[in-house]
Design a protein around this motif. Structure first.
Motif, PDB file in Angstrom:
ATOM      1  N   ARG A 106       4.565 -10.264  28.563  1.00 58.16           N
ATOM      2  CA  ARG A 106       3.418 -11.063  28.117  1.00 58.16           C
ATOM      3  C   ARG A 106       3.663 -12.564  28.215  1.00 58.16           C
ATOM      4  NH1 ARG A 106       0.724 -10.683  23.614  1.00 58.16           N
ATOM      5  NH2 ARG A 106       1.059  -8.527  23.050  1.00 58.16           N
ATOM      6  N   CYS A 111      -2.024 -17.492  27.277  1.00 58.11           N
ATOM      7  CA  CYS A 111      -2.723 -16.979  26.089  1.00 58.11           C
ATOM      8  C   CYS A 111      -3.784 -18.016  25.731  1.00 58.11           C
ATOM      9  CB  CYS A 111      -1.731 -16.793  24.937  1.00 58.11           C
ATOM     10  SG  CYS A 111      -2.523 -16.561  23.340  1.00 58.11           S
ATOM     11  N   LEU A 112      -5.036 -17.650  25.888  1.00 57.45           N
ATOM     12  CA  LEU A 112      -6.119 -18.616  25.682  1.00 57.45           C
ATOM     13  C   LEU A 112      -6.188 -19.059  24.222  1.00 57.45           C
ATOM     14  CD1 LEU A 112      -8.791 -16.882  27.924  1.00 57.45           C
ATOM     15  CD2 LEU A 112      -7.580 -19.017  28.415  1.00 57.45           C
ATOM     16  N   TYR A 113      -5.910 -18.125  23.326  1.00 57.48           N
ATOM     17  CA  TYR A 113      -5.982 -18.454  21.898  1.00 57.48           C
ATOM     18  C   TYR A 113      -4.944 -19.514  21.535  1.00 57.48           C
ATOM     19  CZ  TYR A 113      -5.622 -17.979  16.839  1.00 57.48           C
ATOM     20  OH  TYR A 113      -5.571 -18.244  15.492  1.00 57.48           O
ATOM     21  N   SER A 166       1.920 -16.047  24.653  1.00 58.43           N
ATOM     22  CA  SER A 166       2.069 -15.343  23.372  1.00 58.43           C
ATOM     23  C   SER A 166       3.385 -14.581  23.313  1.00 58.43           C
ATOM     24  CB  SER A 166       0.922 -14.354  23.196  1.00 58.43           C
ATOM     25  OG  SER A 166       1.008 -13.355  24.191  1.00 58.43           O
ATOM     26  N   CYS A 171       0.856 -12.643  18.742  1.00 56.61           N
ATOM     27  CA  CYS A 171      -0.426 -12.205  19.327  1.00 56.61           C
ATOM     28  C   CYS A 171      -1.299 -11.590  18.222  1.00 56.61           C
ATOM     29  CB  CYS A 171      -0.159 -11.164  20.413  1.00 56.61           C
ATOM     30  SG  CYS A 171      -1.656 -10.383  21.022  1.00 56.61           S
ATOM     31  N   LEU A 172      -2.580 -11.948  18.231  1.00 55.45           N
ATOM     32  CA  LEU A 172      -3.478 -11.422  17.197  1.00 55.45           C
ATOM     33  C   LEU A 172      -4.075 -10.065  17.564  1.00 55.45           C
ATOM     34  CD1 LEU A 172      -5.462 -14.585  16.044  1.00 55.45           C
ATOM     35  CD2 LEU A 172      -3.361 -13.628  15.144  1.00 55.45           C
ATOM     36  N   CYS A 176      -8.133 -10.860  17.734  1.00 53.79           N
ATOM     37  CA  CYS A 176      -8.167 -12.160  18.424  1.00 53.79           C
ATOM     38  C   CYS A 176      -9.588 -12.530  18.858  1.00 53.79           C
ATOM     39  CB  CYS A 176      -7.261 -12.095  19.655  1.00 53.79           C
ATOM     40  SG  CYS A 176      -7.283 -13.621  20.600  1.00 53.79           S
ATOM     41  N   CYS A 182      -8.864 -12.009  27.393  1.00 56.77           N
ATOM     42  CA  CYS A 182      -7.401 -12.111  27.352  1.00 56.77           C
ATOM     43  C   CYS A 182      -6.749 -11.652  28.665  1.00 56.77           C
ATOM     44  CB  CYS A 182      -6.891 -11.266  26.187  1.00 56.77           C
ATOM     45  SG  CYS A 182      -5.105 -11.184  26.156  1.00 56.77           S
ATOM     46  N   MET A 185      -4.270  -8.573  28.161  1.00 48.37           N
ATOM     47  CA  MET A 185      -4.978  -7.289  28.051  1.00 48.37           C
ATOM     48  C   MET A 185      -5.532  -6.866  29.418  1.00 48.37           C
ATOM     49  SD  MET A 185      -4.547  -6.646  24.909  1.00 48.37           S
ATOM     50  CE  MET A 185      -3.946  -7.593  23.527  1.00 48.37           C
TER      51      MET A 185
HETATM   52  S1  SF4 Z   1      -5.040 -11.163  22.326  1.00 48.42           S
HETATM   53 FE1  SF4 Z   1      -5.416 -13.301  21.858  1.00 48.42          FE
HETATM   54  S2  SF4 Z   1      -3.497 -14.007  20.953  1.00 48.42           S
HETATM   55 FE2  SF4 Z   1      -3.054 -12.099  22.029  1.00 48.42          FE
HETATM   56  S3  SF4 Z   1      -2.427 -12.772  24.094  1.00 48.42           S
HETATM   57 FE3  SF4 Z   1      -4.612 -12.330  24.177  1.00 48.42          FE
HETATM   58  S4  SF4 Z   1      -5.570 -14.326  23.853  1.00 48.42           S
HETATM   59 FE4  SF4 Z   1      -3.464 -14.477  23.140  1.00 48.42          FE
END
Ligand code: SF4
Length: 675
Positions: A106, A111-113, A166, A171-172, A176, A182, A185
């Protein structure tokens, strides 16, 4: 004619699909064995000598076999090479349209968040970071995959990536707000749908050890697993079957808890005091090391090297560590309780609750002195902090258990899996005694193409300045001067790299034609590219240059290896393995140290001849190779080069093979190495 014979024929479809193809009987034999292994759900261990073409030898059978497959390689770079270069070529040659995907850890995906959180906070340590971060933000709007290796504007090593990617811990997941976009994912979704998936050994072992990085298990859903560069698998699997907790992770938890607690649950507790207590206990633990590093004594022999077994600590040190760990555990437990009570107030608090629980469990596992005698507790320390590890030193039973969870075919292959023609060592490590084995010989004529020199009158390999003495020998200096093309100096330690680099600084003044490159001056791929394009450079490096470096042609004509690459005998895991081995009545040096050094030596020597037209000399500056029984055993594992102990003969060989510069002297005879 079998379908494989047709496909691999000199003028067959693979040959027509791209340049540089040659029929190699070893490649066909290997492909046929792999096809049979896949169709009968068996296990095959194969050594494919340099130049056999093992990649096509497994890709073609995989394409011809029904079922889902995984190919695991050692590095992300090799993953990209397979996915972008080899797979499309074989797919088009065979005219198949299977779905393929590549999946990395990962940390390789944006990671956009977290990128947005960093943007909001806008705090950067160095002025140039703001510029680089804006490049990352622009990249996020352009990329389809989020794979950070596509973002050439920001160096791969930049600390900024840690703020825009992340970890499993931060990671949420399903909570998230950016879940639907994501990249991690999406990559996992593509992986789940693929017929053929390219992963790396770290990802494969994480899956196998159920140390899920957050994605669904990949192994249970596939029928065939091919593990390339399998010689590194035992080490990586051992790492993933270990448990560890670091002061860096604990400090990160304290910092995140303070910021997130104050933001989302200010009223829940005195966050500064809870987090401060954890930070203080971590500092106290680090203070033990600071004191120890200023103290001499027999129990401190390992401290300067950064690794020590728990059982090597003196009684008083053990008490100090127990008390320091107890304090960390207590502070962590208090913080964990508050996380857990407030987990439903925000997704960030929920993930902190899970993370603090996990860290606490790992810390307890480290402190538990009653468990399994098949693992070793040890500590690794650096200027960044301390990592506490609990490592199993025998993984065969565990590995077998994981392999048996679902019947599938397994192919493990590498250019260096056997020692003197036998696979026993690799089989024992992973419990694969019943697997079929195959050696596909290299098509190269090593006897003609290479010369192995172990000079007479070498310095003592145990001398701390062995490399300096070696490089100052007249014969070696003459070889380095005389050889046409590039030179690798492969060292067994970072210290030797430093000494060789010091020598090179003076030497270069009288040899301006050589461009000197030293490990650490630039990232490894950059150094290798500079070495290739210069054509007459001298590169000094340690272990990371012994493997996975491919420099065909004149750009590499001489490889100098300082010593036999034995692992440091005081390495905690090696010590524990050796002790256990001796308790079984075996000789640990012969059973562990020699085979592992033989594999690494074979890798180092294997850098020299990479194509049918390559010619060159390997110099090994360690007389034990020629003068001891175990050395001769290692020698039998190496390519069948011509051999000599006479430097003058090596000079003569260079001249006879067109690899010398004008005015190189020649002649003289000497006793030959055992052939
Ligand atoms: S789920 Fe959210 S926190 Fe986790 S990698 Fe994806 S964007 Fe980032």
């Amino acid at each position: 004619m079998s379908p494989l014979k047709d496909l691999f024929a000199e003028a067959g479809p693979i040959s027509r699909s791209g340049p540089g193809y040659r029929f190699r009987s070893g490649q066909l034999t290997l492909a046929e064995s792999i096809l049979q292994t896949l169709s009968q759900k068996q296990t095959l261990l194969a050594e494919a000598g340099t130049g056999v073409g093992k990649t096509f030898a497994y890709l073609v059978p995989l394409m011809l076999t029904v079922g889902k497959s995984i190919v695991s390689t050692a590095t992300r770079h090799l993953q990209d090479q397979l996915y972008e270069r080899d797979l499309p070529r074989i797919k088009s040659a065979l005219g198949v349209s299977i779905q393929t995907a590549v999946l990395k850890g990962r940390g390789n995906y944006l990671c956009l968040y977290r990128m947005e959180r960093t943007k909001e906070q806008g705090r950067f340590q160095r002025p140039e970071d703001a510029h680089f971060f804006s490049e990352i933000v622009s990249f996020s709007g352009l990329t389809a995959t989020g794979d950070i290796s596509e973002c050439s504007a920001v160096p791969e090593q930049s600390p900024l990536w840690a703020m825009a990617t992340s970890t499993r811990e931060n990671c949420l997941g399903q909570q998230c707000p950016r879940l639907s976009e994501c990249f991690v994912m999406a990559a996992r979704q593509r992986a789940a749908e693929a017929d053929l998936l390219i992963v790396n050994h770290h990802l494969l072992c994480a899956d196998m050890a159920l140390r899920d990085e957050g994605f669904g298990e990949i192994l249970p859903s596939v029928d065939h697993v091919v593990i390339d560069e399998a010689h590194v698998l035992p080490e990586i699997a051992t790492e993933f079957f270990s448990q560890s907790v670091s002061t860096q992770a604990l400090s990160g938890l304290a910092r995140d808890s303070l910021a997130i607690g104050l933001e989302h649950a200010r009223d829940a507790a005195s966050w500064p005091s809870l987090c401060g207590e954890l930070e203080r206990s971590i500092m106290e633990m680090r203070a033990i090391l600071a004191e120890d590093s200023h103290r001499d004594g027999p129990s401190k022999v390992n401290f300067p090297q950064g690794r020590i077994s728990w059982d090597q600590l003196s009684a008083s040190d053990t008490q100090r560590w127990i008390s320091a760990l107890g304090a960390v555990s207590k502070a962590l437990s208090a913080l964990r309780e508050v996380h857990s009570m407030n987990a439903d107030r925000h997704a960030e608090l929920a993930r902190l609750a899970a993370f603090s629980l996990e860290l606490h469990q790992r810390l307890e596992a480290f402190q538990d002195n009653t468990s399994d005698e098949m693992d070793v507790r040890w500590m690794e320390f650096s200027r960044h902090g301390v990592t506490l590890r609990r490592t199993p030193f025998e993984i065969a039973a565990r590995f077998q258990q994981e392999m048996a969870r679902q019947p599938k075919s397994w192919v493990m292959l590498s250019a260096t899996l056997a020692i003197a023609g036998r696979f026993d060592h690799f089989q024992r490590r992973l419990g694969l005694q019943d697997a079929a084995t195959l050696i596909a010989e290299s098509p190269f004529d090593f006897q003609q193409q290479g010369l192995l020199l172990v000079p007479q009158d070498l310095p003592d390999p145990k001398s701390p300045d062995h490399i300096s003495q070696l490089l100052q020998q007249a014969g070696i200096a003459e070889l380095l001067r005389a050889v046409r093309g590039g030179v690798f100096i492969l060292c067994t330690s970072h210290r030797a790299v430093g000494l060789a680099a010091q020598w090179a600084t003076n030497w270069a003044a009288s040899h301006p034609e050589r461009h000197i490159l030293v490990q650490g001056q630039a990232p490894r791929p950059v150094l290798i590219e500079q070495f290739r394009s210069h054509g007459s450079a001298l590169l000094i490096g340690s272990h990371s240059f012994w493997e996975g470096v491919d420099v065909p042609g004149d750009a590499l004509s001489l490889v100098l290896i300082d010593k036999l690459p034995f692992a440091p005998p005081d390495d905690p895991v090696l010590r524990a393995r050796s002790k256990w081995c001796e308790a079984q009545g075996a000789d640990a040096f012969s059973a562990i140290q020699v085979p592992e050094a033989a594999i690494l030596l074979k890798q180092g020597v294997g850098r020299l001849i990479r194509s049918e037209s390559d010619r060159g000399v390997v110099v090994i500056g360690d007389r034990r190779l020629a003068e001891t029984g175990y050395g001769r055993r290692m020698l039998r594992s190496l390519p069948n080069f011509s051999r000599t102990r006479n430097t003058q003969e090596a000079l003569q060989w260079l001249a006879a093979n067109g690899r010398d510069r004008p005015s190189a002297p020649a002649t003289l005879n000497s006793p030959e190495l055992e052939s």
